[in-house]
Design a protein around this motif. Structure first.
Motif, mmCIF file in Angstrom:
data_model
loop_
_atom_site.group_PDB
_atom_site.id
_atom_site.type_symbol
_atom_site.label_atom_id
_atom_site.label_comp_id
_atom_site.label_asym_id
_atom_site.label_seq_id
_atom_site.Cartn_x
_atom_site.Cartn_y
_atom_site.Cartn_z
ATOM 1 N N ALA A 1 10.984 25.036 -5.054
ATOM 2 C CA ALA A 1 10.040 24.645 -4.005
ATOM 3 C C ALA A 1 9.208 25.821 -3.503
ATOM 4 C CB ALA A 1 10.779 23.987 -2.842
ATOM 5 N N GLU A 2 9.691 27.041 -3.688
ATOM 6 C CA GLU A 2 8.911 28.210 -3.284
ATOM 7 C C GLU A 2 7.576 28.266 -4.018
ATOM 8 O OE1 GLU A 2 11.311 31.661 -3.946
ATOM 9 O OE2 GLU A 2 12.867 30.991 -2.567
ATOM 10 N N VAL A 3 7.536 27.710 -5.217
ATOM 11 C CA VAL A 3 6.321 27.732 -6.025
ATOM 12 C C VAL A 3 5.682 26.348 -6.121
ATOM 13 C CG1 VAL A 3 5.419 28.159 -8.350
ATOM 14 C CG2 VAL A 3 7.103 29.707 -7.369
ATOM 15 N N THR A 4 6.498 25.314 -6.250
ATOM 16 C CA THR A 4 5.959 23.968 -6.492
ATOM 17 C C THR A 4 5.735 23.153 -5.232
ATOM 18 O OG1 THR A 4 8.151 22.953 -6.731
ATOM 19 C CG2 THR A 4 7.135 23.881 -8.723
ATOM 20 N N GLY A 5 6.253 23.623 -4.114
ATOM 21 C CA GLY A 5 6.133 22.853 -2.881
ATOM 22 C C GLY A 5 7.155 21.722 -2.840
ATOM 23 N N THR A 6 6.792 20.630 -2.190
ATOM 24 C CA THR A 6 7.752 19.556 -1.933
ATOM 25 C C THR A 6 8.315 18.919 -3.199
ATOM 26 O OG1 THR A 6 5.949 17.965 -1.708
ATOM 27 C CG2 THR A 6 6.768 18.990 0.317
ATOM 28 N N ILE A 7 7.585 18.991 -4.309
ATOM 29 C CA ILE A 7 8.093 18.386 -5.540
ATOM 30 C C ILE A 7 9.387 19.058 -6.016
ATOM 31 C CG2 ILE A 7 6.807 19.797 -7.201
ATOM 32 C CD1 ILE A 7 6.293 17.197 -8.760
ATOM 33 N N GLY A 8 9.601 20.309 -5.639
ATOM 34 C CA GLY A 8 10.789 21.028 -6.063
ATOM 35 C C GLY A 8 11.980 20.912 -5.137
ATOM 36 N N VAL A 9 11.798 20.339 -3.964
ATOM 37 C CA VAL A 9 12.872 20.308 -2.973
ATOM 38 C C VAL A 9 14.109 19.562 -3.477
ATOM 39 C CG1 VAL A 9 13.525 19.465 -0.670
ATOM 40 C CG2 VAL A 9 11.334 20.636 -1.001
#
Length: 142
Positions: free
Chosen positions: A44-52
């Motif tokens: 999520a640090e790079v992809t935003g909410t999609i990575g959470v």
């Protein structure tokens, strides 16, 4: 060569590992970064909410900590190879005219490679292979 396929010739295994890290980073740094971040629960640090959701799934395993602990317990020769590989990866990042283009799309910046990251990629590959096709499809969509 003329097709852009690298060939590595080295005087030692350590030099070959350093060159391999350089070549990997030139062509695949973003993929390497995503694999280490996936295993560490840091997508999520790079992809935003999609990575959470992926991060929530992976963080309880504490693989980043495990990778660091395993690296410290490796025999000296194995550590030396991973250290050389890491030097090669970071040399490629430093010598490149700019970050891999995927980072620009995500408004992100690459981080330097650390020795434990090589082990994190191994953990990521293990997890990916053990989860089957459904997991691969979801990562491809991401």
């Amino acid at each position: 060569d003329a097709l852009g396929v690298p060939t590595i010739r080295a005087e030692s295994l350590t030099d070959a590992a350093r060159a391999q890290g350089y070549v990997h980073a030139l062509d695949r740094y973003f993929q390497m970064d995503m694999a280490r971040r996936y295993a560490a629960g840091r997508l999520a640090e790079v992809t935003g909410t999609i990575g959470v959701a992926y991060d929530r799934q992976m963080r309880p395993f504490r693989l980043e900590h495990a990778a660091g602990a395993v690296f410290e317990r490796l025999p000296a020769g194995h550590r030396a190879l991973i250290e050389a590989y890491t030097e090669g990866v970071n040399a490629a990042l430093e010598s490149a005219p700019g970050p891999p283009p995927e980072y620009g799309l995500l408004w992100a910046k690459p981080e330097p490679w650390r020795e434990r990251d090589t082990l994190l990629v191994m953990y990521s590959m293990y997890h990916s292979l053990s989860m089957g096709v459904r997991f691969e499809r979801s990562r491809a969509v991401m």
